[in-house]
Design a protein around this motif. Sequence first.
Motif, PDB file in Angstrom:
ATOM      1  N   PRO A 198     -24.397 -17.868 -13.798  1.00 15.21           N
ATOM      2  CA  PRO A 198     -24.174 -16.805 -14.773  1.00 15.21           C
ATOM      3  C   PRO A 198     -22.826 -16.939 -15.472  1.00 15.21           C
ATOM      4  CG  PRO A 198     -24.258 -15.926 -12.521  1.00 15.21           C
ATOM      5  CD  PRO A 198     -24.434 -17.394 -12.429  1.00 15.21           C
ATOM      6  N   LEU A 199     -22.781 -16.521 -16.738  1.00 20.39           N
ATOM      7  CA  LEU A 199     -21.560 -16.494 -17.544  1.00 20.39           C
ATOM      8  C   LEU A 199     -21.219 -15.042 -17.875  1.00 20.39           C
ATOM      9  CD1 LEU A 199     -22.464 -19.260 -20.166  1.00 20.39           C
ATOM     10  CD2 LEU A 199     -21.147 -19.540 -18.070  1.00 20.39           C
ATOM     11  N   THR A 200     -19.945 -14.793 -18.146  1.00 19.13           N
ATOM     12  CA  THR A 200     -19.513 -13.473 -18.610  1.00 19.13           C
ATOM     13  C   THR A 200     -18.671 -13.670 -19.868  1.00 19.13           C
ATOM     14  OG1 THR A 200     -17.435 -13.454 -17.385  1.00 19.13           O
ATOM     15  CG2 THR A 200     -19.382 -12.617 -16.232  1.00 19.13           C
ATOM     16  N   ALA A 201     -18.246 -12.570 -20.446  1.00 15.21           N
ATOM     17  CA  ALA A 201     -17.378 -12.637 -21.625  1.00 15.21           C
ATOM     18  C   ALA A 201     -16.021 -13.251 -21.262  1.00 15.21           C
ATOM     19  CB  ALA A 201     -17.196 -11.245 -22.215  1.00 15.21           C
ATOM     20  N   ARG A 202     -15.664 -13.244 -19.983  1.00 16.88           N
ATOM     21  CA  ARG A 202     -14.387 -13.806 -19.533  1.00 16.88           C
ATOM     22  C   ARG A 202     -14.460 -15.298 -19.232  1.00 16.88           C
ATOM     23  NH1 ARG A 202     -12.545 -10.068 -14.776  1.00 16.88           N
ATOM     24  NH2 ARG A 202     -11.104 -11.801 -14.576  1.00 16.88           N
ATOM     25  N   THR A 203     -15.656 -15.900 -19.280  1.00 16.21           N
ATOM     26  CA  THR A 203     -15.788 -17.337 -19.021  1.00 16.21           C
ATOM     27  C   THR A 203     -15.119 -18.117 -20.145  1.00 16.21           C
ATOM     28  OG1 THR A 203     -17.894 -16.989 -17.866  1.00 16.21           O
ATOM     29  CG2 THR A 203     -17.418 -19.217 -18.633  1.00 16.21           C
ATOM     30  N   VAL A 204     -14.300 -19.113 -19.779  1.00 17.66           N
ATOM     31  CA  VAL A 204     -13.571 -19.929 -20.743  1.00 17.66           C
ATOM     32  C   VAL A 204     -14.193 -21.327 -20.750  1.00 17.66           C
ATOM     33  CG1 VAL A 204     -11.313 -20.902 -21.309  1.00 17.66           C
ATOM     34  CG2 VAL A 204     -11.463 -18.636 -20.276  1.00 17.66           C
ATOM     35  N   VAL A 205     -14.382 -21.886 -21.959  1.00 12.10           N
ATOM     36  CA  VAL A 205     -14.936 -23.230 -22.114  1.00 12.10           C
ATOM     37  C   VAL A 205     -13.869 -24.124 -22.739  1.00 12.10           C
ATOM     38  CG1 VAL A 205     -16.782 -24.614 -23.132  1.00 12.10           C
ATOM     39  CG2 VAL A 205     -17.250 -22.263 -22.423  1.00 12.10           C
ATOM     40  N   TRP A 206     -13.630 -25.300 -22.110  1.00  9.95           N
ATOM     41  CA  TRP A 206     -12.658 -26.264 -22.616  1.00  9.95           C
ATOM     42  C   TRP A 206     -13.371 -27.569 -22.939  1.00  9.95           C
ATOM     43  CZ3 TRP A 206      -7.512 -25.312 -23.438  1.00  9.95           C
ATOM     44  CH2 TRP A 206      -7.010 -24.117 -22.915  1.00  9.95           C
ATOM     45  N   ARG A 207     -13.068 -28.113 -24.125  1.00 11.98           N
ATOM     46  CA  ARG A 207     -13.638 -29.403 -24.545  1.00 11.98           C
ATOM     47  C   ARG A 207     -12.575 -30.163 -25.333  1.00 11.98           C
ATOM     48  NH1 ARG A 207     -19.375 -30.567 -27.579  1.00 11.98           N
ATOM     49  NH2 ARG A 207     -19.183 -32.819 -27.443  1.00 11.98           N
ATOM     50  N   ALA A 208     -12.345 -31.420 -24.957  1.00  9.46           N
ATOM     51  CA  ALA A 208     -11.367 -32.282 -25.621  1.00  9.46           C
ATOM     52  C   ALA A 208      -9.985 -31.636 -25.706  1.00  9.46           C
ATOM     53  CB  ALA A 208     -11.859 -32.678 -27.010  1.00  9.46           C
ATOM     54  N   GLY A 221     -15.970 -22.029 -27.805  1.00  6.43           N
ATOM     55  CA  GLY A 221     -16.890 -20.990 -27.388  1.00  6.43           C
ATOM     56  C   GLY A 221     -18.067 -21.550 -26.609  1.00  6.43           C
ATOM     57  N   VAL A 222     -18.806 -20.658 -25.967  1.00  9.12           N
ATOM     58  CA  VAL A 222     -19.998 -21.038 -25.208  1.00  9.12           C
ATOM     59  C   VAL A 222     -21.018 -21.706 -26.125  1.00  9.12           C
ATOM     60  CG1 VAL A 222     -21.911 -20.129 -23.822  1.00  9.12           C
ATOM     61  CG2 VAL A 222     -19.604 -19.230 -23.502  1.00  9.12           C
ATOM     62  N   ARG A 223     -21.028 -21.357 -27.395  1.00  2.44           N
ATOM     63  CA  ARG A 223     -21.981 -21.937 -28.343  1.00  2.44           C
ATOM     64  C   ARG A 223     -21.772 -23.435 -28.548  1.00  2.44           C
ATOM     65  NH1 ARG A 223     -23.908 -17.537 -32.475  1.00  2.44           N
ATOM     66  NH2 ARG A 223     -23.505 -15.703 -31.222  1.00  2.44           N
ATOM     67  N   ALA A 224     -20.608 -23.971 -28.155  1.00  2.00           N
ATOM     68  CA  ALA A 224     -20.346 -25.402 -28.291  1.00  2.00           C
ATOM     69  C   ALA A 224     -21.034 -26.221 -27.199  1.00  2.00           C
ATOM     70  CB  ALA A 224     -18.846 -25.664 -28.256  1.00  2.00           C
ATOM     71  N   ASN A 236     -17.756 -14.686  -6.612  1.00  3.99           N
ATOM     72  CA  ASN A 236     -19.077 -14.062  -6.725  1.00  3.99           C
ATOM     73  C   ASN A 236     -20.114 -14.983  -7.363  1.00  3.99           C
ATOM     74  OD1 ASN A 236     -18.288 -14.046  -9.396  1.00  3.99           O
ATOM     75  ND2 ASN A 236     -18.416 -11.821  -9.651  1.00  3.99           N
ATOM     76  N   GLY A 237     -19.746 -16.242  -7.667  1.00  2.33           N
ATOM     77  CA  GLY A 237     -20.693 -17.214  -8.208  1.00  2.33           C
ATOM     78  C   GLY A 237     -20.770 -17.271  -9.719  1.00  2.33           C
ATOM     79  N   VAL A 238     -20.018 -16.431 -10.426  1.00  2.00           N
ATOM     80  CA  VAL A 238     -20.006 -16.424 -11.889  1.00  2.00           C
ATOM     81  C   VAL A 238     -19.020 -17.484 -12.377  1.00  2.00           C
ATOM     82  CG1 VAL A 238     -19.415 -15.020 -13.909  1.00  2.00           C
ATOM     83  CG2 VAL A 238     -20.639 -14.001 -12.004  1.00  2.00           C
ATOM     84  N   ALA A 239     -19.365 -18.167 -13.473  1.00  2.00           N
ATOM     85  CA  ALA A 239     -18.484 -19.213 -14.012  1.00  2.00           C
ATOM     86  C   ALA A 239     -17.176 -18.603 -14.511  1.00  2.00           C
ATOM     87  CB  ALA A 239     -19.190 -19.944 -15.143  1.00  2.00           C
ATOM     88  N   ARG A 240     -16.067 -19.203 -14.078  1.00  2.00           N
ATOM     89  CA  ARG A 240     -14.751 -18.793 -14.556  1.00  2.00           C
ATOM     90  C   ARG A 240     -14.317 -19.721 -15.684  1.00  2.00           C
ATOM     91  NH1 ARG A 240      -9.423 -20.028 -13.182  1.00  2.00           N
ATOM     92  NH2 ARG A 240     -10.020 -21.305 -11.419  1.00  2.00           N
ATOM     93  N   VAL A 241     -14.496 -21.047 -15.485  1.00  2.00           N
ATOM     94  CA  VAL A 241     -14.110 -22.054 -16.467  1.00  2.00           C
ATOM     95  C   VAL A 241     -15.218 -23.107 -16.533  1.00  2.00           C
ATOM     96  CG1 VAL A 241     -12.411 -23.831 -17.082  1.00  2.00           C
ATOM     97  CG2 VAL A 241     -11.664 -21.736 -15.957  1.00  2.00           C
ATOM     98  N   VAL A 242     -15.559 -23.552 -17.756  1.00  2.00           N
ATOM     99  CA  VAL A 242     -16.468 -24.673 -17.954  1.00  2.00           C
ATOM    100  C   VAL A 242     -15.663 -25.775 -18.616  1.00  2.00           C
ATOM    101  CG1 VAL A 242     -18.579 -25.489 -19.048  1.00  2.00           C
ATOM    102  CG2 VAL A 242     -18.448 -23.130 -18.206  1.00  2.00           C
ATOM    103  N   LEU A 243     -15.571 -26.932 -17.952  1.00  2.00           N
ATOM    104  CA  LEU A 243     -14.825 -28.077 -18.471  1.00  2.00           C
ATOM    105  C   LEU A 243     -15.829 -29.145 -18.894  1.00  2.00           C
ATOM    106  CD1 LEU A 243     -12.234 -28.280 -15.569  1.00  2.00           C
ATOM    107  CD2 LEU A 243     -11.811 -27.372 -17.841  1.00  2.00           C
ATOM    108  N   VAL A 244     -15.853 -29.467 -20.195  1.00  2.00           N
ATOM    109  CA  VAL A 244     -16.720 -30.548 -20.669  1.00  2.00           C
ATOM    110  C   VAL A 244     -16.007 -31.852 -20.366  1.00  2.00           C
ATOM    111  CG1 VAL A 244     -17.865 -31.551 -22.672  1.00  2.00           C
ATOM    112  CG2 VAL A 244     -17.688 -29.059 -22.465  1.00  2.00           C
TER     113      VAL A 244
END
Length: 172
Positions: A127-137, A142-145, A159-167
């Motif tokens: 699961p993702l929340t509005a607080r989830t951060v996505v990093w790329r390059a 945004g999550v839309r990337a 709690n199992g929710v994504a905090r950071v997504v690193l591409v």
Amino acid sequence: MRALLVLLAACAALAAAAPATAADRVVERGIVQAAGPTAIVLRALDGTEITIPVGPQTRYRLNGRRATSDAVRRGLVAEAVTVGSGPALAIRAFGRVADRTEVGRLVRARPRLLVLRRGPGDTIRIPLTARTVVWRAGGRVGVRALRPGLSVEVVLRPNGVARVVLVQQGAA
């Protein structure tokens, strides 16, 4: 007279069935060396290792909050409360809890959910929340990337929710 004898017998039975007194309880403290479903091993300040059996009735707390046996990990400071040689009544652990991560390829990316393939036939929903951060390059996006097929590392909150997504670099 008979009533007095019955009363004395009832009091004696209650005293024999009373829970362990504070003097019977033993508290062992140390650094968790290993934790499993049947025992926890603590290294005391004097360097000795103590193996404490645990059972289904053992209660766990981590940093003052209710926890499961899986939350007690190597390196945490802990104390175990036992009575006699039986399993621990309570395990109280303290310390910084390391972040859990998942690595794999994106199967699906939605505004509130990622589906990640960790291996052949092994997928996980995160699961993702509005607080989830996505990093790329090296930049925040945004999550839309996020697109299916990207190789990612997802850092999870307790709690199992994504905090950071690193591409991952070089991901197509």
